[in-house]
Design a protein around this motif. Structure first.
Motif, PDB file in Angstrom:
ATOM      1  N   ASP A 179      43.684   3.398  38.755  1.00 26.39           N
ATOM      2  CA  ASP A 179      43.702   2.916  37.345  1.00 26.39           C
ATOM      3  C   ASP A 179      44.747   1.891  37.408  1.00 26.39           C
ATOM      4  OD1 ASP A 179      45.817   4.143  38.361  1.00 26.39           O
ATOM      5  OD2 ASP A 179      46.214   5.609  36.449  1.00 26.39           O
ATOM      6  N   GLY A 223      44.479  -1.624  37.597  1.00 28.47           N
ATOM      7  CA  GLY A 223      44.136  -2.869  37.318  1.00 28.47           C
ATOM      8  C   GLY A 223      44.842  -4.134  37.407  1.00 28.47           C
ATOM      9  N   GLN A 226      39.347  -1.627  38.994  1.00 25.55           N
ATOM     10  CA  GLN A 226      40.438  -1.290  38.574  1.00 25.55           C
ATOM     11  C   GLN A 226      41.622  -0.749  39.476  1.00 25.55           C
ATOM     12  OE1 GLN A 226      41.608  -1.920  34.860  1.00 25.55           O
ATOM     13  NE2 GLN A 226      39.530  -2.718  35.337  1.00 25.55           N
TER      14      GLN A 226
END
Length: 383
Positions: free
Chosen positions: A86, A88, A210
């Protein structure tokens, strides 16, 4: 003192055979993609330090041993798995200060420890090196490189405010396909004026998802050329004794793609000598060693080239003939393969082209087939 490049690995640059065996016997599935091999990350060099012939991971390095005692062996079986799905591309503040080396994960939390006895790579400030980063799974993206600021205290937990960016590489070339022991590689000019211990930190930002990957490499700027200490019983603070060369100089840029150059690797196993008296002409001689590591259909070798004459040599080539069907598993390191088996020829790279009187250099290689029972006759020539 033992150094990583005197043992059998990369590349790591790369404990290639033993790594394959260990992954197969790992107690859990490896969910992982890549970390730095040169200069080696904490998880990678602790894996190299700890791997045993039976597949267990029992480190000798005290920092690595404490990390295994805290978090178990699985993080080192998954040495290439420090990632966040997560991320990113987020950096400052996304991973909390003090958790940066472990990617902010519980699994790799032990590798955040602020201490000075992690396995260490010795470097020279301002020099150009070739960086290797595992491509266990290949993805498009950019490698962002940071170094700790002057005055950073290695006994304090690493914080984002301790890091400054100095380089990046976008979609660099690969030494071979993913899923094995290959790597991305690119030339990097290290920051000038650095001295003492630092952390070289890399965030690999995928451009197709991500997911990001994180890697902390402990380095010391002491005039070294890629030597690794703190592995296999060597002292983390010992002086360097062996070079892992860089590549021809390139200029830094905010984001760059780099051109391929010969792959190199380093290895974690002692070597045994197996060579007849060196032969050569014009003062150039070559000596063969077969390293103390082999696995099904593979072995590793090393050749030392020496200028025994009085004039300075400006270039050299070593030749030999295989008689048992042997070949190469990837490109040699510290040399350029210019003649294919069975009639092998290996020529200098730029950094070791010139050898003054009495000077020597070495190149190594991972090979396919069975190691020759008798070392092949080597000839060394210079222009």
């Amino acid at each position: 003192m033992a150094t990583l490049s005197r043992r059998a690995l990369p590349a790591a640059v790369a404990a290639v055979a033993a790594l394959a065996a260990a992954v197969l016997v790992a107690p859990g599935p490896a969910r992982a993609h890549g970390v730095a091999l040169v200069p080696g990350s904490r998880t990678y060099l602790c894996y190299v330090d700890g791997l045993r012939a039976n597949g267990q991971i029992i480190p000798t390095n005290p920092a690595c041993a404490d990390a295994v005692a805290q978090g178990g062996q699985q993080p080192l079986y998954d040495w290439f798995g420090v990632l966040r799905s997560d991320a990113g591309g987020r950096t400052t503040g996304f991973i909390p200060d003090g958790q940066i080396c472990g990617g902010g994960t519980t699994k790799y939390a032990a590798y955040n420890a602020a201490r000075t006895d992690w396995p260490t790579t010795h470097l020279t400030a301002g020099s150009t090196i070739q960086l290797h980063y595992s491509n266990w799974a290949a993805h498009p993206g950019t490698f962002h490189m940071y170094i700790t600021k002057d005055g950073w205290n290695p006994l304090t937990p690493l914080a984002w405010g301790d890091l400054e960016p100095f380089w990046s590489a976008t979609d660099p070339p690969q030494s071979g396909g993913p899923g094995g022991f290959n790597y991305y590689y690119w030339d990097t000019t290290l920051p000038a004026g650095k001295t003492g211990r630092h952390i070289l930190y890399i965030q690999w930002v995928r451009s197709d998802s991500q997911e990001n990957f994180f890697s902390c490499s402990d380095v010391v700027f002491d005039g070294g050329h890629g030597e690794v200490t703190g592995v296999g019983g060597s002292q983390p603070s010992a002086s360097p004794s062996r070079s892992v060369p860089g590549s021809p100089s390139v200029s830094p840029s905010a984001s760059r793609s780099v051109s391929p150059s010969p792959s190199r690797s380093v290895s974690p196993s002692p070597s045994r000598s197996s060579s007849p008296p060196p032969t050569g002409g014009g003062g150039c001689t070559a000596t063969w060693k077969t390293n103390d590591i082999s696995w099904a259909g593979h072995f590793q070798g090393e050749v030392t080239v020496k200028n025994n004459g009085s004039p300075t040599l400006n270039g050299w080539t070593v030749r030999w003939t295989y008689t048992g069907g042997q070949g190469f598993d990837g490109a040699p390191w510290n040399g350029t393969l210019t003649g294919q088996p069975p009639n092998v020829a290996v020529t200098n790279v730029d950094w070791n082209r010139v050898l003054g009187p009495g000077a020597s250099t070495s190149f190594g290689f991972n090979a396919t087939g069975t190691a020759p029972a008798t070392a092949p006759a080597l000839t060394c020539t210079s222009p």
